[in-house]
Design a protein around this motif. Structure first.
Motif, mmCIF file in Angstrom:
data_model
loop_
_atom_site.group_PDB
_atom_site.id
_atom_site.type_symbol
_atom_site.label_atom_id
_atom_site.label_comp_id
_atom_site.label_asym_id
_atom_site.label_seq_id
_atom_site.Cartn_x
_atom_site.Cartn_y
_atom_site.Cartn_z
ATOM 1 N N HIS A 178 -5.155 -3.840 -9.403
ATOM 2 C CA HIS A 178 -4.982 -2.766 -8.412
ATOM 3 C C HIS A 178 -6.005 -1.663 -8.695
ATOM 4 C CE1 HIS A 178 -1.090 -4.831 -9.032
ATOM 5 N NE2 HIS A 178 -1.029 -4.778 -7.718
ATOM 6 N N PRO A 179 -7.303 -2.010 -8.562
ATOM 7 C CA PRO A 179 -8.346 -1.079 -9.023
ATOM 8 C C PRO A 179 -8.406 0.226 -8.230
ATOM 9 C CG PRO A 179 -9.306 -2.957 -7.840
ATOM 10 C CD PRO A 179 -7.858 -3.286 -8.078
ATOM 11 N N LYS A 180 -8.085 0.174 -6.943
ATOM 12 C CA LYS A 180 -8.216 1.407 -6.155
ATOM 13 C C LYS A 180 -7.143 2.428 -6.503
ATOM 14 C CE LYS A 180 -10.176 -0.544 -1.899
ATOM 15 N NZ LYS A 180 -9.858 -0.600 -0.452
ATOM 16 N N ILE A 181 -5.907 1.971 -6.622
ATOM 17 C CA ILE A 181 -4.867 2.943 -6.948
ATOM 18 C C ILE A 181 -4.986 3.354 -8.421
ATOM 19 C CG2 ILE A 181 -2.969 1.328 -7.503
ATOM 20 C CD1 ILE A 181 -2.641 4.551 -5.393
ATOM 21 N N ALA A 182 -5.533 2.460 -9.240
ATOM 22 C CA ALA A 182 -5.804 2.833 -10.639
ATOM 23 C C ALA A 182 -6.851 3.946 -10.703
ATOM 24 C CB ALA A 182 -6.276 1.605 -11.425
ATOM 25 N N ALA A 183 -7.876 3.864 -9.844
ATOM 26 C CA ALA A 183 -8.910 4.916 -9.824
ATOM 27 C C ALA A 183 -8.301 6.233 -9.350
ATOM 28 C CB ALA A 183 -10.067 4.502 -8.905
ATOM 29 N N TRP A 184 -7.437 6.145 -8.336
ATOM 30 C CA TRP A 184 -6.782 7.390 -7.898
ATOM 31 C C TRP A 184 -5.906 7.946 -9.021
ATOM 32 C CZ3 TRP A 184 -1.545 8.401 -7.717
ATOM 33 C CH2 TRP A 184 -1.254 9.722 -7.348
ATOM 34 N N HIS A 185 -5.187 7.060 -9.723
ATOM 35 C CA HIS A 185 -4.280 7.530 -10.776
ATOM 36 C C HIS A 185 -5.038 8.232 -11.900
ATOM 37 C CE1 HIS A 185 -0.947 6.971 -13.900
ATOM 38 N NE2 HIS A 185 -0.383 7.646 -12.923
ATOM 39 N N ALA A 186 -6.282 7.808 -12.126
ATOM 40 C CA ALA A 186 -7.092 8.502 -13.146
ATOM 41 C C ALA A 186 -7.352 9.949 -12.718
ATOM 42 C CB ALA A 186 -8.409 7.749 -13.364
ATOM 43 N N THR A 187 -7.590 10.157 -11.413
ATOM 44 C CA THR A 187 -7.790 11.544 -10.944
ATOM 45 C C THR A 187 -6.485 12.335 -11.036
ATOM 46 O OG1 THR A 187 -7.254 11.192 -8.583
ATOM 47 C CG2 THR A 187 -9.512 10.680 -9.288
#
Lengths: 208, 208
Positions: A178-187
């Motif tokens: 789930h790379p996209k929501i993982a990237a958002w979660h980093a923000t």
């Protein structure tokens, strides 16, 4: 305002992050309350008969629960960016995302209780797994919209649900698929409000 | 509007009573969906990954869940008496009572699951009992205020929680020890919206 609080409750974390975003986090008198589903907490139940945290009490004695009600109430106390959009599709998108994050937390908390039983139900664990996976799939599909929309209570609930996956379900990694929501979660994790409210497992030192 | 629906779900009943009060109940295309915690429902999960009902889908495809979000959304679609007071103490009293009714339902549903297990946890059942009793005590204390305040989503949630006690927990009678809230509940049960949405146990004929 009195707040029944614990550093390991994801629903308390939701309230604390929201309050920090609103500049209200210093307004709480925090009472450490360990709410266990197995053991009703007599003092907490004077303010919330369901024996759950977060539970808040206003200075005039008015009780306020659960996390959704507390967060929406706090949002009326400040003049900054509101976390509950006032109306229209923006409001209902934020509320639906809050319901998804809260619903994921509900199922993860039940799942954790299940695996600690003497006789865990494999049928229930399969059901939790399927619903967790479906929820992650929805978040991945919506990740661009989540990242693009003004920060809201929906973001906080989803962020706390993903944080709880990391905290209690590290054996089920989710980022790679789930790379996209993982990237958002980093923000999300980089926000001062979130960094100031890290989950802490103090269960070895603090019992009820 | 599509609504995933069942005549034995108390949270669906909450939505149906609210919609009837608003004059909107004929607007639903109702899809019979049996949501069991043990078995993820593939069709339902396309609209709500948590596999829970009620779940609604607007005509433009927008998903809407859970019951709180659906009820608040429906309340924006009509010009009559609103069930969600717009602001102030009235709003937060209604929302807190909704959270209490919903929270009672959550615990009663878990309790029912517990007693159907092969190895029910007596510790959990004692906890459910204590929290149910504390919630009833709060309702009895607040019964006069509940009876006196304009009908709201809080009344519907509390009424549905008490109705579910009657439906699934008839072995735990509650009226004798809580006469004031019992008297209020009789007035709730007399409303056309409530009578039109009686709970029906059709589990012998309708499986998933």
């Amino acid at each position: 305002m009195k707040l029944h609080w614990s550093p390991r409750s994801p629903f308390v974390r939701k309230v604390m992050i929201a309050a920090h975003e609103m500049g209200l986090d210093s307004r709480f008198d925090k009472i450490r309350s360990v709410a266990m589903s197995t053991q009703p907490h007599v003092e907490l139940m004077k303010d919330n008969p369901l024996s759950k945290i977060p539970a808040m009490v206003l200075d005039d004695g008015t009780p306020m629960f659960d996390s959704r009600v507390i967060c929406e109430y706090l949002d009326t106390l400040h003049g900054g960016h509101t976390l509950f959009p006032a109306s229209g599709p923006e409001r209902f998108t934020a509320l639906r995302r809050q319901a998804l994050g809260d619903g994921m937390l509900d199922l993860l908390i039940l799942w954790r209780g299940e695996r600690e039983r003497e006789h865990p139900s494999q049928v229930m664990i399969a059901s939790f797994t399927a619903r967790k996976d479906a929820s992650l799939a929805v978040l991945e599909r919506e990740a661009d919209a989540i990242a693009a929309s003004p920060f809201s209570i929906g973001h906080i609930a989803v962020g706390c649900a993903l944080g709880y996956l990391d905290f209690r379900f590290a054996m089920h990694p989710w980022r790679e698929d789930h790379p996209k929501i993982a990237a958002w979660h980093a923000t999300f994790n980089a926000r001062p409000s979130v960094k100031a409210n890290a989950v802490v497992d103090d269960s070895q030192t603090v019992k009820q």
